[in-house]
Design a protein around this motif. Structure first.
Motif, mmCIF file in Angstrom:
data_model
loop_
_atom_site.group_PDB
_atom_site.id
_atom_site.type_symbol
_atom_site.label_atom_id
_atom_site.label_comp_id
_atom_site.label_asym_id
_atom_site.label_seq_id
_atom_site.Cartn_x
_atom_site.Cartn_y
_atom_site.Cartn_z
ATOM 1 N N GLY B 206 97.493 65.702 99.682
ATOM 2 C CA GLY B 206 96.560 64.425 99.396
ATOM 3 C C GLY B 206 95.407 64.275 100.423
ATOM 4 O O GLY B 206 94.373 64.042 99.905
ATOM 5 N N LEU B 207 95.706 64.490 101.589
ATOM 6 C CA LEU B 207 94.541 64.383 102.509
ATOM 7 C C LEU B 207 93.561 65.495 102.292
ATOM 8 O O LEU B 207 92.432 65.030 102.349
ATOM 9 N N HIS B 208 93.818 66.576 101.980
ATOM 10 C CA HIS B 208 92.903 67.681 101.763
ATOM 11 C C HIS B 208 92.037 67.265 100.381
ATOM 12 O O HIS B 208 90.731 67.694 100.590
ATOM 13 N N LYS B 209 92.877 66.887 99.506
ATOM 14 C CA LYS B 209 91.792 66.465 98.255
ATOM 15 C C LYS B 209 91.201 65.387 98.685
ATOM 16 O O LYS B 209 89.884 65.388 98.011
ATOM 17 N N ALA B 210 91.511 64.628 99.325
ATOM 18 C CA ALA B 210 90.804 63.036 99.381
ATOM 19 C C ALA B 210 89.464 63.685 100.033
ATOM 20 O O ALA B 210 88.384 62.965 99.955
ATOM 21 N N LEU B 211 89.433 64.558 101.287
ATOM 22 C CA LEU B 211 88.467 64.767 101.959
ATOM 23 C C LEU B 211 87.220 65.390 101.239
ATOM 24 O O LEU B 211 86.009 65.644 101.674
ATOM 25 N N ARG B 212 87.809 66.018 100.104
ATOM 26 C CA ARG B 212 86.516 66.601 98.981
ATOM 27 C C ARG B 212 85.972 65.490 98.434
ATOM 28 O O ARG B 212 85.098 66.196 97.561
ATOM 29 N N ARG B 213 86.398 64.329 98.278
ATOM 30 C CA ARG B 213 85.880 63.354 97.217
ATOM 31 C C ARG B 213 85.478 62.308 98.299
ATOM 32 O O ARG B 213 85.478 62.172 99.444
ATOM 33 N N PRO B 214 83.959 61.654 97.669
ATOM 34 C CA PRO B 214 83.435 60.515 98.506
ATOM 35 C C PRO B 214 84.315 59.418 98.696
ATOM 36 O O PRO B 214 85.358 59.116 97.687
ATOM 37 N N PRO B 215 84.262 58.547 99.764
ATOM 38 C CA PRO B 215 85.322 57.347 100.164
ATOM 39 C C PRO B 215 85.514 56.702 98.968
ATOM 40 O O PRO B 215 86.531 56.235 98.714
ATOM 41 N N ASP B 216 84.560 56.273 98.194
ATOM 42 C CA ASP B 216 84.551 55.173 97.096
ATOM 43 C C ASP B 216 85.377 55.724 95.932
ATOM 44 O O ASP B 216 86.156 55.108 95.533
ATOM 45 N N GLY B 282 98.952 59.149 104.785
ATOM 46 C CA GLY B 282 98.309 58.054 103.782
ATOM 47 C C GLY B 282 97.569 57.193 104.950
ATOM 48 O O GLY B 282 96.288 56.750 104.152
ATOM 49 N N MET B 283 97.852 56.919 105.881
ATOM 50 C CA MET B 283 96.893 55.999 106.889
ATOM 51 C C MET B 283 95.583 56.681 107.105
ATOM 52 O O MET B 283 94.461 56.155 107.048
ATOM 53 N N THR B 284 95.614 58.091 107.101
ATOM 54 C CA THR B 284 94.329 58.855 107.434
ATOM 55 C C THR B 284 93.464 58.702 106.227
ATOM 56 O O THR B 284 92.354 58.576 106.327
ATOM 57 N N ILE B 285 94.092 58.887 105.022
ATOM 58 C CA ILE B 285 93.139 58.605 103.739
ATOM 59 C C ILE B 285 92.750 57.357 103.679
ATOM 60 O O ILE B 285 91.496 57.402 103.472
ATOM 61 N N ASP B 328 83.564 63.205 112.654
ATOM 62 C CA ASP B 328 83.582 62.507 111.392
ATOM 63 C C ASP B 328 84.595 63.270 110.555
ATOM 64 O O ASP B 328 85.068 64.399 110.921
ATOM 65 N N GLY B 329 85.167 62.746 109.439
ATOM 66 C CA GLY B 329 86.131 63.563 108.587
ATOM 67 C C GLY B 329 87.432 62.794 109.242
ATOM 68 O O GLY B 329 87.467 61.682 110.014
ATOM 69 N N PRO B 330 88.517 63.543 109.027
ATOM 70 C CA PRO B 330 89.867 63.003 109.071
ATOM 71 C C PRO B 330 90.141 63.023 110.813
ATOM 72 O O PRO B 330 90.758 61.765 111.026
ATOM 73 N N GLY B 331 89.660 63.972 111.470
ATOM 74 C CA GLY B 331 89.850 63.761 112.997
ATOM 75 C C GLY B 331 89.276 62.657 113.607
ATOM 76 O O GLY B 331 89.632 62.191 114.647
ATOM 77 N N GLY B 332 88.441 61.859 113.021
ATOM 78 C CA GLY B 332 87.648 60.748 113.649
ATOM 79 C C GLY B 332 88.391 59.493 113.718
ATOM 80 O O GLY B 332 87.829 58.574 114.019
ATOM 81 N N PHE B 333 89.668 59.646 113.313
ATOM 82 C CA PHE B 333 90.512 58.514 113.248
ATOM 83 C C PHE B 333 91.690 58.829 114.302
ATOM 84 O O PHE B 333 92.187 59.970 114.141
#
Ligand SMILES: Cc1cc2nc3c(=O)[nH]c(=O)nc-3n(C[C@H](O)[C@H](O)[C@H](O)COP(=O)(O)O)c2cc1C
Ligand code: SF4
Ligand code: SF4
Ligand code: SF4
Ligand code: FES
Ligand code: FES
Lengths: 237, 615
Positions: B206-216, B282-285, B328-333
């Motif tokens: 889920g995370l990898h798919k999410a990162l390929r899409r804009p946040p909104d 999920g939190m990272t997403i 930025d991206g997932p690691g920024g959290f």
């Protein structure tokens, strides 16, 4: 400046500013909503719940709920008055209140609120009868929290006006009470001139100034002269 | 040479100052500071409060306010080993009393007491999230479950002989409880694995798919899926995310609510054990979707045994570049774990935020909502463990897939924690809309006569209502389903729940602080046969006032056990009420009224005392 708007309070149109609480807007219009923990000059806290009103059918505390354009607010309905009576009764039964021998009698907001709501005799609830030591350690001040309604006015006055933090809540649930910043009041930097100690701050008779008891004759005390809420605002602090 | 008391005190102060410094003398980390001071000194006594206050720039009375709020803190020393036995209703039915007697007998102290040599403290505690393996207890951080008198005796003797809680010889748990980082005898008791959470899930899909899409678009996917918060309140998760994203701010936070305090709920325990990666995914997403860089997992003190494992998972994910980098991206959290300290109210999202800020766990006034102004005043998403897990699955499989389970208003599956009088207590993942009867069949509960849905704050339903369905449209629940057979005393259960609320109320507002005490007293009188039918009106009226005028969800729901049993079990009440024929109050019992005066006068009365025969 942001646009003013209006809402309805018991059918009367009230003007409010964005962010203003229902209570503040009603005060400005001279319409009194009963209250105990809220008082002029202190940040509202929303704990006694005596100011509950219905806003568009939902029960909210008028002192913390921002007014909303076109809101329909009900205050003096039988349902809301019933809640208020229950809440005031709860406060009476939570502490030890013997008005005839209490120094605050006649200027006490709890007592005055009971009269306003038509509570004149003992009620259906049990008494919790707390036994809390009276703190008379300070040369000028006595603190008797057996009558405390946990309104937090002393806490906020000390923290936000006096800049001291003499008082704070300790414990939780029904064991919650007002504690002082030290072993006893004498241990704190409290002073008789503090806003927290001003007779207008504590709505009941917990904070007593030594050497100043029972100073107003019966018949001339604040709420002998006019019932609470007569000036549209309750008492000033 | 014996140490002088002065230097001992100076040393204690030094240690406390070092603890404060480790948290940057930060007032907002007071909860962590107190947890460490309590662990080290077994109490936070006034002189240490003073020292902490000085160090972090606050007042002693504020520190005292904290210490006196949380059940895991004390101002006088507790024993080296603290045994907290669950005395929640499920455990009581499973035999808490017998277990308590064994501990008391062997350790030589009563509950609420510390042994004079300072080695042991015995305490009762509400639900510790082990209701499927009751009776259960905490021995310091170690969990012991399925207690029998024999096992309790073995444990107590072992401790008395000097074994540490970690050295006790206990059976093994299952699944990831066997992981040496957890090493617990707890059993998952997963009885039914649904497609969404408990079947095998691919790592970070889920995370990898999410990162390929804009946040909104990520937020929209969650909104389209109709994901409702699974912690109990059922607020649409996507809308919460949108509010947080739309509020202009320098910082934003994502908080995972792992406080799981509702009696009878233990499904988050299983997710934390078996699906920690999914939850953090999920939190990272969520963080990506709302542009948050900081996160907190608020873990209830009772689950401290999972801390080391969760810390390790977080560290592994940092090493994988999935957390904690500057990019930025997932690691920024990044995420820190905030331990709780024993307070059910801290599961309420704004109280949880107060607690994270180092304050008493009191709810905040709303508005503003946490999504607009939460932790330290920044927009904050608070979500339940299960909600974050579902969000990760939604981003992997899509909104339509998620919506293919459940009802119109409640999409997806739900983890249900079933406990009490059934043969197969445990966690069931089932689509929303399942009927109580179907669930009882799965759990093998042929004797079920009453079911409490939604924990202490939920509804008690009777047998004729077992076809009701678990979903937003009918019976909502955060997951707790407690089954009671006909041999249970309904009013004992109600009275216990009220005790629970009295104990756990934060005390901020009048109706909840005081009203619950009054409700309980009247239920107690009814149980003693001292009431008449009018007392039901009293309970209904008082219950309504508490529910309507309270400030937060605790008080809004605490009268539910009373109100729902009056509605659904009228005969239980009727059997105990006396019709008042002589115009006197049934509630007046002259013997109990006289008890106090007898006590004070230290003598008995010939006239009123039937058993009195003169001195
Ligand atoms: C008294 C009280 C206790 C609560 N305890 C919890 C809890 O332990 N875990 C939880 O997730 N939500 C709990 N909630 C609900 C939270 O306030 C909040 O709605 C939830 O954490 C939001 O997450 P969700 O939308 O994902 O469910 C509690 C609410 C109240 C009023
Ligand atoms: S504090 Fe007020 S209500 Fe209480 S005894 Fe005194 S006068 Fe009466
Ligand atoms: S002492 Fe008085 S002012 Fe302070 S909380 Fe109690 S009632 Fe309010
Ligand atoms: S309802 Fe209860 S828990 Fe909630 S704020 Fe009021 S006293 Fe605290
Ligand atoms: S005056 Fe509003 S809650 Fe007390
Ligand atoms: S662990 Fe005892 S009821 Fe949940």
């Amino acid at each position: 400046m942001a646009e003013k708007f209006t809402f309805s309070l018991d059918g009367q149109e009230i003007t409010a500013e964005p962010g203003q609480s229902i209570m503040k807007a009603a005060d400005a219009a001279g319409v009194y909503i009963p209250r105990l923990c809220d008082t002029e000059g202190l940040k509202p806290q929303g704990s006694c719940r005596v100011c509950v009103v219905k806003m568009n059918g939902r029960t909210v505390a008028a002192c913390t709920q921002p007014a909303r354009a076109d809101a329909i607010v009900e205050s003096e309905t039988p349902e809301i008055m019933g809640y208020r009576r229950d809440l005031v009764r709860m406060l009476f039964h939570e502490g030890n209140h013997l008005c005839p021998i209490c120094e605050a009698s006649g200027r006490c907001e709890l007592q005055a609120m009971a009269y306003r709501l038509g509570i004149t005799q003992s009620t259906k609830y049990p008494y919790l009868q707390p036994v809390r030591p009276v703190d008379a350690s300070h040369p000028d001040i006595v603190l008797d929290t057996n009558r405390c309604i946990l309104c937090g006015r002393c806490i906020r006055a000390s923290r936000d006006i006096d800049g001291k933090n003499v008082f704070e809540y300790v414990g939780r649930g029904v064991h919650k009470k007002v504690g002082v910043n030290g072993d006893s009041l004498a241990d704190t930097d409290v002073s008789i001139d503090d806003r927290a100690i001003n007779l207008e701050t504590c709505p009941v008779g917990c904070i007593i100034q030594k050497g100043r008891g029972f100073f107003t004759p019966i018949g001339e005390r604040q709420f002998d002269l006019a019932p609470i809420g007569s000036n549209g605002k309750g008492r000033k602090a | 040479m014996p140490e002088s008391p002065l230097s001992k005190h100076a040393k204690a102060e030094q240690a406390v100052m070092a603890i404060c410094e480790r948290f940057g003398n930060d007032r907002t980390r007071l909860l962590d500071i107190l947890l460490e001071v309590q662990a080290r000194f077994r109490c936070v006594e006034p002189s240490l409060m003073e020292c902490i206050a000085r160090q972090i720039g606050t007042y002693r009375v504020e520190v005292e306010g904290m210490v006196s709020f949380y059940a895991f803190f004390s101002d006088s020393p507790r024993g080296q080993v603290v045994i907290r036995l669950c005395d929640d209703i499920i455990d009581r039915h499973a035999g808490t009393e017998e277990i308590a007697q064994v501990f008391s007998r062997i350790l030589g102290i009563g509950f609420g007491e510390t042994s004079p040599d300072g080695r042991f403290t015995l305490e009762y505690t509400p639900c510790i999230g082990m209701s499927d393996q009751a009776p259960a207890a905490l021995i310091n951080e170690r969990v012991v479950t399925c207690l029998t008198p024999a096992r309790a005796e073995e444990i107590a003797l072992g401790l008395k002989q000097g074994l540490g809680p970690g050295e006790l010889d206990l059976p093994e748990g299952d699944g990831n409880n066997l992981n040496p980082l957890i090493g617990s005898m707890v059993r998952n008791n997963i009885r039914l694995r649904g497609e969404v959470l408990l079947s095998d899930v691919p790592a970070d899909a889920g995370l990898h798919k999410a990162l390929r899409r804009p946040p909104d678009q990520v937020r929209e996917e969650v909104e389209r899926a109709g994901l409702l918060g699974l912690g109990g309140a059922g607020f649409p998760a996507g809308r919460k995310w949108r509010m947080a994203a739309d509020t202009p701010a320098e910082r934003r936070f994502v908080i995972c609510n792992a406080d799981e305090g509702e009696p009878g709920t233990f499904k988050d325990r299983v997710l934390l054990t078996e699906r920690a990666d999914l939850m953090i995914e999920g939190m990272t997403i969520a963080a990506y979707a709302v542009k948050a860089r900081e996160g907190i997992i608020y873990l209830r003190a009772e689950y401290a045994y999972l801390r080391r494992y969760l810390d390790t998972v977080l560290q592994r994910r940092r090493d994988q570049g999935l957390l904690g980098t500057d990019a930025d991206g997932p690691g920024g959290f990044d995420i820190r774990i905030q331990m709780g300290a024993g307070a059910y109210i801290c599961g309420e999202e704004s109280a949880l935020i107060s607690s994270c800020e180092g304050l008493r766990g009191e709810p905040k006034n709303r508005p503003p909502f946490p999504a607009e102004s939460g932790y330290l005043g920044y927009p904050t998403i608070v979500g339940n463990v299960e909600t974050f897990c579902c969000a990760a699955r939604i981003l992997d499989r899509g909104a339509a897939w998620f919506r293919s389970w459940g009802t119109k208003a409640s999409a997806g599956t739900k983890l249900l924690s079933v406990s009490g009088d059934c043969e197969r207590p445990g966690v069931y993942e089932l689509p929303f809309g399942i009927s109580v009867r179907e669930l009882l069949d799965l759990a093998v509960a042929p004797d079920a006569a009453a079911v409490q849905v939604g924990g202490a704050s939920g509804q008690m339903i009777n047998m004729s209502q077992f076809d009701r369905r678990i979903c937003q449209e009918d019976l909502p629940t955060g997951g707790s389903v407690m089954v009671f057979s006909a041999k249970r005393n309904i009013l004992e259960i109600v009275e216990y729940f009220l005790d629970f609320f009295i104990e756990e109320s934060c005390g901020y507002c009048t109706p909840c602080r005081v009203g619950n005490v009054f409700l309980k007293r009247r239920i107690g009188k009814i149980r003693q046969g001292l009431c008449q039918p009018e007392d039901l009106d009293y309970l209904r009226e008082l219950g309504k006032t508490v529910a309507e005028t309270s400030r937060c969800g605790l008080g809004h729901t605490s009268p539910n056990p009373v109100l729902s049993t009056i509605a659904n079990f009228p005969l239980v009440y009727a059997a105990l009420l006396k019709i008042n024929r002589d115009g006197r109050e049934a509630s007046f019992n002259i013997q109990s009224a006289l008890e106090e005066s007898r006590y004070l006068a230290k003598r008995r009365s010939m006239i009123y005392d039937p058993t009195y025969e003169g001195d």
